[in-house]
Design an enzyme around this catalytic site. Structure first.
Site, PDB file in Angstrom:
ATOM      1  N   GLY A 127       0.841  -1.198   0.000  1.00  0.00           N
ATOM      2  CA  GLY A 127       0.000   0.000   0.000  1.00  0.00           C
ATOM      3  C   GLY A 127       0.876   1.248   0.000  1.00  0.00           C
ATOM      4  O   GLY A 127       0.660   2.185  -0.781  1.00  0.00           O
ATOM      5  N   HIS A 128       1.890   1.259   0.876  1.00  0.00           N
ATOM      6  CA  HIS A 128       2.817   2.406   0.913  1.00  0.00           C
ATOM      7  C   HIS A 128       3.560   2.517  -0.424  1.00  0.00           C
ATOM      8  O   HIS A 128       3.797   3.628  -0.915  1.00  0.00           O
ATOM      9  CB  HIS A 128       3.842   2.238   2.028  1.00  0.00           C
ATOM     10  CG  HIS A 128       3.260   2.251   3.414  1.00  0.00           C
ATOM     11  ND1 HIS A 128       3.178   1.133   4.194  1.00  0.00           N
ATOM     12  CD2 HIS A 128       2.742   3.263   4.145  1.00  0.00           C
ATOM     13  CE1 HIS A 128       2.640   1.449   5.359  1.00  0.00           C
ATOM     14  NE2 HIS A 128       2.367   2.733   5.357  1.00  0.00           N
ATOM     15  N   LYS A 164      -7.169   4.708   2.867  1.00  0.00           N
ATOM     16  CA  LYS A 164      -7.503   3.749   3.927  1.00  0.00           C
ATOM     17  C   LYS A 164      -7.792   4.511   5.227  1.00  0.00           C
ATOM     18  O   LYS A 164      -8.743   4.230   5.934  1.00  0.00           O
ATOM     19  CB  LYS A 164      -6.326   2.817   4.072  1.00  0.00           C
ATOM     20  CG  LYS A 164      -6.245   1.614   4.821  1.00  0.00           C
ATOM     21  CD  LYS A 164      -7.109   0.973   5.726  1.00  0.00           C
ATOM     22  CE  LYS A 164      -6.460   0.313   6.873  1.00  0.00           C
ATOM     23  NZ  LYS A 164      -5.756   1.201   7.743  1.00  0.00           N
TER      24      LYS A 164
END
Ligand code: PAF
Length: 296
Positions: A40-41, A156
């Site tokens: 995700g990062h 998120k």
């Protein structure tokens, strides 16, 4: 072969390193993180790269004590700098800024902080008082230290993203804030550094959150009440999930009015505990019928 990013720990090193790019008029991109980096990062870094072209992408890795409440996971929050550097290298990040707590807060807890306003007492803020003051204060400091043209945050943490956009607008910080879509495991679980706390059974149960949100999105064509009912029904299928909130809001996280025209965009947000681990997730959806009910 990937070139490793330059790792710096001090403000001076950071400023020295970014000076040539700034002098050359190149855009600077920032991805603020608390480390424990995952795919995700990595997607945030890739997005930052797109926005700065050949300008430097800076990733900050700092577990910010100011945003953790008493009894939260500050001490056990994963610190994995060596692995984080590898993720950054693979994404072509130029600089990793990993300051100590003293470097960020040289005089101890700051006396002046960013007051996040009323939204910070809702949703996450109901169980995490002071959390968003800590987040906005450190993000404002990172903006001051890195002076980015663009900063990328994941959807998120949607409430965080909305509040950061609000801070930038209200305080005229002049940073372009880019939101990146949530990355998910194949079974739908939103990627999060906290997923690693989950035991096998909890990891299995955790997928109920994304299933509930997807069920709501499916039913949203019948209106808000139908969307929330579908999500609740899905949440009831899981044993060990302790629901904190399930809410339908506007994209800016305001309350939805009772009557909305068909085609109204909304955001559904959920938070729940699985054992000691608290997970959050959210999805955008479009309401196609009048709404009469907006929260659990
Ligand atoms: O989302 C996070 O990881 C943190 O809240 C942030 C934005 C890096 C501030 O500490």
């Amino acid at each position: 072969m990937t070139t490793p990013p330059v790792l710096v720990h001090s403000r001076e090193e950071l400023s020295h390193l970014l000076a040539p790019a700034r002098a050359a008029g190149r855009r600077v991109g920032l991805v603020p993180t608390m480390g424990a980096l995952h795919e995700g990062h990595a997607s945030l870094m890739a997005l930052a790269r797109k926005h700065v072209d050949d300008g430097p992408v800076v990733v900050s890795v700092f577990v910010n004590p100011l945003q953790f409440g008493a009894g939260e996971d500050l001490d056990r929050y994963p610190r994995t700098l060596a692995a984080d550097l590898e993720v950054c290298a693979a994404e072509g990040v130029d600089v990793v800024f990993a300051p100590s707590v003293d470097e960020v807060y040289p005089g101890g807890d700051p006396q002046v902080t960013v007051e996040p306003g009323p939204l910070a007492t809702e949703l996450e803020g109901r169980t995490r008082p002071g959390h968003f003051r800590g987040v906005l204060t450190v993000v404002a400091k990172l903006f001051g230290l890195v002076r980015p043209d663009v900063a990328v945050f994941g959807e998120k943490d949607y409430q965080q993203l909305v509040l950061i956009r609000r801070m930038v607008a209200d305080l005229c910080q002049g940073v372009e804030v880019v939101g990146a879509e949530t990355r998910r495991e194949d079974d739908g679980l939103a990627l999060s550094s906290r997923n690693r706390y989950l035991e096998a059974e909890q990891r299995h149960e955790a997928t109920v959150l994304s299933r509930a949100l997807r069920a709501a999105r499916e039913e949203a064509r019948y209106g808000a009440a139908a969307a929330l009912d579908a999500a609740r029904a899905e949440l009831r299928t899981a044993g060990e999930v302790d629901l904190d909130y399930l809410e339908l809001r506007t994209p800016d996280l305001e309350q939805l009015p009772a009557d909305v025209p068909p085609g109204t965009e909304a955001r559904i947000l959920v938070a729940a505990r699985l054992g000691a681990t608290r997970l959050i997730d959210n999805l955008p959806l479009v309401l196609s019928a009048p709404t009469t009910e907006v929260s659990q």
